[in-house]
Design a protein around this motif. Structure first.
Motif, short mmCIF file in Angstrom:
data_model
loop_
_atom_site.label_atom_id
_atom_site.label_comp_id
_atom_site.label_asym_id
_atom_site.label_seq_id
_atom_site.Cartn_x
_atom_site.Cartn_y
_atom_site.Cartn_z
N THR A 57 0.85 -1.19 0.00
CA THR A 57 0.00 0.00 0.00
C THR A 57 0.89 1.24 0.00
O THR A 57 1.62 1.48 0.97
CB THR A 57 -0.92 0.03 1.24
OG1 THR A 57 -1.71 -1.15 1.25
CG2 THR A 57 -1.83 1.25 1.19
N LYS B 47 -1.48 13.15 2.71
CA LYS B 47 -2.86 12.69 2.68
C LYS B 47 -3.78 13.74 2.05
O LYS B 47 -4.66 13.42 1.25
CB LYS B 47 -3.34 12.37 4.11
CG LYS B 47 -2.65 11.17 4.74
CD LYS B 47 -2.97 9.88 4.00
CE LYS B 47 -2.33 8.67 4.69
NZ LYS B 47 -2.56 7.42 3.93
N THR C 78 2.17 5.24 2.66
CA THR C 78 2.05 4.86 4.07
C THR C 78 3.47 4.86 4.64
O THR C 78 4.46 5.00 3.91
CB THR C 78 1.45 3.45 4.23
OG1 THR C 78 2.33 2.50 3.61
CG2 THR C 78 0.08 3.37 3.57
N ASP C 79 3.59 4.67 5.93
CA ASP C 79 4.92 4.61 6.54
C ASP C 79 5.73 3.43 6.02
O ASP C 79 6.96 3.47 5.97
CB ASP C 79 4.80 4.51 8.07
CG ASP C 79 4.28 5.81 8.68
OD1 ASP C 79 4.40 6.84 8.00
OD2 ASP C 79 3.74 5.77 9.80
N THR D 74 4.57 9.10 3.27
CA THR D 74 4.08 10.47 3.09
C THR D 74 5.00 11.43 3.83
O THR D 74 5.70 11.06 4.78
CB THR D 74 2.65 10.61 3.63
OG1 THR D 74 2.64 10.24 5.02
CG2 THR D 74 1.68 9.74 2.87
#
Length: 300
Positions: free
Chosen positions: A55, A104, A58-59, A64
């Motif tokens: 995904t 985001k 994400t971290d 991000t």
């Protein structure tokens, strides 16, 4: 001993493949997309990673808030043949590396002057332009990272960055009139004795109402080099635009006559327009003064 020999052979084979530059499948294959907007050519060279169960943004993967090369492998390259406005901000013609900072609620799209930049070598002082993008949720989940163009007109387009269910877009705009005019002037400068180029340049100026005196000079030279029904008709239109219908009419009539005897299959596309122009020019000619009759002498 045999095991050591096999290991040595394997290492040797790997080394040979590495130095021989053999083309093999890449997990993030390269792609090139080109788009013309008006007269501006934009090309993007990038690599396309796939999710493979991960995904992004994400971290764990493409985090991000951190600068990203906006693709994989080498830097993503953005080349524009003319100056372009991106989200209302100017970017000069040239080649740049596209970097980005995904968030985001918003993205920062970066055009960096270091064409070989990576996340590790990135320097903000080498940025040429930064613009903010508003990411939206995409209706289609894309497995493979994609950059593309949409909503094309002759002067605008959208640059879209899509991956997973995220879409971030930037508005592109070019000055198509200024670019076209520059191309016309350049063509005439490079081929000043080409009748076709001169005719096309004069036609462009006529269509834009741009420097009709220059257009008239170009078309007159075109006619001197090689007279055709097309350049005669263009000259008649320029003169008519200048209000010189008395001079425009005989040129249009001559263009019609030459076209009818030219055996040019394309003349059928011009015939109706020339005939219509002749009618319009004739209607705009100044009225001739009435001739008064001479009175006879009275008989005695």
């Amino acid at each position: 001993m045999r095991k050591l020999s096999v290991t040595a052979a394997t290492l040797c084979l790997v080394a040979q493949l590495a130095t021989a530059q053999i083309k093999l499948p890449s997990p993030s294959p390269g792609a090139t997309i080109s788009q013309t907007i008006g007269t501006t050519d934009i090309t993007i060279n990038y690599s396309r990673p796939s999710l493979k169960g991960r995904t992004p943004f994400t971290d764990a993967y493409v985090p991000t808030g951190k600068v990203w090369r906006t693709g994989a492998n080498g830097a993503t390259a953005f080349t524009t043949s003319t100056d372009v406005m991106i989200n209302g901000k100017p970017l000069p013609a040239g080649t740049y590396a596209i970097m980005s900072i995904p968030e985001k609620s918003d993205w920062t799209l970066i055009f960096n002057s270091n064409k070989a930049v990576t996340e590790q070598t990135y320097k903000p002082e080498e940025d040429v332009l930064r613009v903010q993008l508003k990411p939206t949720a995409s209706s289609e989940k894309l497995e493979t990272f994609t950059i593309g163009f949409s909503d094309l007109t002759d002067s605008t387009a959208k640059l879209n960055i899509l991956w997973a269910d995220v879409k971030a877009s930037a508005d592109l705009r070019v000055d198509v009139n200024a670019n076209s005019a520059a191309n016309v002037d350049k063509a005439v400068a490079e081929k000043p004795d080409d009748a076709g180029v001169l005719q096309a340049a004069a036609s462009y100026n006529l269509s834009k109402g741009r420097n009709l005196d220059q257009a008239l000079s170009w078309i007159e030279k075109s006619i001197t080099l090689k007279e055709t029904y097309r350049n005669l008709y263009v000259k008649s239109q320029i003169l008519a635009r200048m209000g010189k219908y008395t001079d425009a009419l005989p040129l249009a009539q001559k263009a019609l006559s030459l076209g009818q005897s030219s055996n040019d299959a394309a003349f059928s596309f011009f015939k109706e327009g020339i005939e219509k122009s002749i009618t319009e020019y004739t209607a705009k000619l100044p009225a001739m003064p009435a001739v008064k009759g001479v009175k006879g002498k009275k008989k005695a």
